[in-house]
Design a protein around this motif. Structure first.
Motif, PDB file in Angstrom:
ATOM      1  N   PRO A  87     -41.051  52.348  34.437  1.00 36.10           N
ATOM      2  CA  PRO A  87     -41.678  52.800  33.203  1.00 36.10           C
ATOM      3  C   PRO A  87     -41.536  54.305  33.057  1.00 36.10           C
ATOM      4  N   GLY A  88     -41.450  54.772  31.823  1.00 33.13           N
ATOM      5  CA  GLY A  88     -41.336  56.208  31.594  1.00 33.13           C
ATOM      6  C   GLY A  88     -41.127  56.523  30.132  1.00 33.13           C
ATOM      7  N   THR A  89     -40.707  57.763  29.876  1.00 30.34           N
ATOM      8  CA  THR A  89     -40.499  58.264  28.519  1.00 30.34           C
ATOM      9  C   THR A  89     -39.035  58.645  28.340  1.00 30.34           C
ATOM     10  N   ILE A  90     -38.455  58.231  27.228  1.00 31.47           N
ATOM     11  CA  ILE A  90     -37.053  58.541  26.938  1.00 31.47           C
ATOM     12  C   ILE A  90     -36.930  60.039  26.639  1.00 31.47           C
ATOM     13  N   MET A  91     -36.123  60.732  27.438  1.00 35.68           N
ATOM     14  CA  MET A  91     -35.918  62.175  27.261  1.00 35.68           C
ATOM     15  C   MET A  91     -34.650  62.470  26.456  1.00 35.68           C
ATOM     16  N   SER A  92     -33.588  61.697  26.705  1.00 35.61           N
ATOM     17  CA  SER A  92     -32.360  61.897  25.927  1.00 35.61           C
ATOM     18  C   SER A  92     -31.516  60.631  25.976  1.00 35.61           C
ATOM     19  N   LEU A  93     -30.676  60.502  24.962  1.00 34.09           N
ATOM     20  CA  LEU A  93     -29.746  59.377  24.839  1.00 34.09           C
ATOM     21  C   LEU A  93     -28.361  59.970  24.590  1.00 34.09           C
ATOM     22  N   PRO A  94     -27.574  60.170  25.650  1.00 32.92           N
ATOM     23  CA  PRO A  94     -26.273  60.813  25.488  1.00 32.92           C
ATOM     24  C   PRO A  94     -25.193  59.904  24.918  1.00 32.92           C
ATOM     25  N   VAL A  95     -25.556  58.709  24.461  1.00 33.07           N
ATOM     26  CA  VAL A  95     -24.589  57.798  23.854  1.00 33.07           C
ATOM     27  C   VAL A  95     -25.058  57.443  22.451  1.00 33.07           C
ATOM     28  N   ALA A  96     -24.131  56.948  21.636  1.00 33.21           N
ATOM     29  CA  ALA A  96     -24.444  56.535  20.266  1.00 33.21           C
ATOM     30  C   ALA A  96     -23.822  55.162  20.019  1.00 33.21           C
ATOM     31  N   VAL A  97     -24.305  54.484  19.008  1.00 37.92           N
ATOM     32  CA  VAL A  97     -23.748  53.189  18.634  1.00 37.92           C
ATOM     33  C   VAL A  97     -22.257  53.376  18.342  1.00 37.92           C
ATOM     34  N   GLY A  98     -21.437  52.496  18.909  1.00 42.15           N
ATOM     35  CA  GLY A  98     -19.996  52.575  18.721  1.00 42.15           C
ATOM     36  C   GLY A  98     -19.267  53.300  19.836  1.00 42.15           C
ATOM     37  N   ASP A  99     -20.008  54.055  20.694  1.00 41.54           N
ATOM     38  CA  ASP A  99     -19.365  54.759  21.804  1.00 41.54           C
ATOM     39  C   ASP A  99     -18.809  53.762  22.813  1.00 41.54           C
ATOM     40  N   LYS A 100     -17.600  54.046  23.304  1.00 40.94           N
ATOM     41  CA  LYS A 100     -17.031  53.242  24.382  1.00 40.94           C
ATOM     42  C   LYS A 100     -17.395  53.954  25.683  1.00 40.94           C
ATOM     43  N   ILE A 101     -18.054  53.221  26.596  1.00 41.12           N
ATOM     44  CA  ILE A 101     -18.480  53.837  27.850  1.00 41.12           C
ATOM     45  C   ILE A 101     -17.876  53.082  29.026  1.00 41.12           C
ATOM     46  N   GLU A 102     -17.733  53.788  30.143  1.00 39.71           N
ATOM     47  CA  GLU A 102     -17.192  53.198  31.358  1.00 39.71           C
ATOM     48  C   GLU A 102     -18.334  52.824  32.296  1.00 39.71           C
ATOM     49  N   ALA A 103     -18.057  51.951  33.236  1.00 40.34           N
ATOM     50  CA  ALA A 103     -19.045  51.590  34.253  1.00 40.34           C
ATOM     51  C   ALA A 103     -19.511  52.853  34.970  1.00 40.34           C
ATOM     52  N   GLY A 104     -20.810  52.968  35.205  1.00 39.41           N
ATOM     53  CA  GLY A 104     -21.372  54.132  35.883  1.00 39.41           C
ATOM     54  C   GLY A 104     -21.763  55.264  34.954  1.00 39.41           C
ATOM     55  N   ALA A 105     -21.508  55.126  33.658  1.00 40.70           N
ATOM     56  CA  ALA A 105     -21.829  56.180  32.697  1.00 40.70           C
ATOM     57  C   ALA A 105     -23.346  56.318  32.544  1.00 40.70           C
ATOM     58  N   THR A 106     -23.810  57.558  32.346  1.00 37.70           N
ATOM     59  CA  THR A 106     -25.225  57.798  32.061  1.00 37.70           C
ATOM     60  C   THR A 106     -25.463  57.413  30.608  1.00 37.70           C
ATOM     61  N   VAL A 107     -26.373  56.475  30.385  1.00 41.03           N
ATOM     62  CA  VAL A 107     -26.655  56.008  29.027  1.00 41.03           C
ATOM     63  C   VAL A 107     -28.013  56.475  28.525  1.00 41.03           C
TER      64      VAL A 107
END
Length: 148
Positions: A87-107
């Motif tokens: 549990p916690g508070t969302i501080m940042s979201l470094p991804v956006a809808v439509g972004d292609k991400i690789e395994a291990g990426a910070t989301v």
């Protein structure tokens, strides 16, 4: 014994609070699913003292920045649901809808107990939907986003 439910928003963070009727000088309170016992001093000038109940405290998993988040299938062919490991508070979201991400990426970066935790996904894909926003309080196993 009756219980009252209150919903608060403090500095943009949502809190769900359940309060039991007082029993003597103590009140049992649950904040976002975490139980507390509040002791009320009979002296009006003093503030209430808050302490964890004597029964077993909820376990919060420790997460270092190299750990990954468990990803569960939503339904066959519809992608994966990325869940909060604690549990916690969302501080940042470094991804956006439509972004292609690789395994291990910070989301996501999640603050828990005054520590910022990078949330990684073990699977790559395209971000289909983001289910939270910065400032949201999320429970353990709460859905963060869906990947295809």
């Amino acid at each position: 014994m009756s219980q009252k439910e209150y919903k608060y928003k403090i500095n943009g963070i949502k809190f769900n609070v359940m309060v039991d009727d007082p029993n003597g000088n103590t009140v049992h309170v649950e904040v976002n699913g975490v139980p507390y016992t509040v002791e009320i001093d009979k002296t009006p000038a003093d503030k209430p003292v808050i302490k964890q109940p004597s029964k077993k405290k909820p376990e919060v998993p420790k997460l270092n920045s190299k750990e990954t988040v468990d990803v569960q299938p939503v339904s066959p062919g519809n992608g994966y649901r990325v869940k909060a490991p604690l549990p916690g508070t969302i501080m940042s979201l470094p991804v956006a809808v439509g972004d292609k991400i690789e395994a291990g990426a910070t989301v996501c970066v999640l603050e828990a107990m005054k520590m910022e935790n990078d949330i990684h996904t073990p699977k790559g894909g395209v971000v289909k939907q983001i289910l939270v926003k910065v400032g949201d309080a999320v429970p353990q196993d709460g859905d963060l986003m869906i990947l295809e």
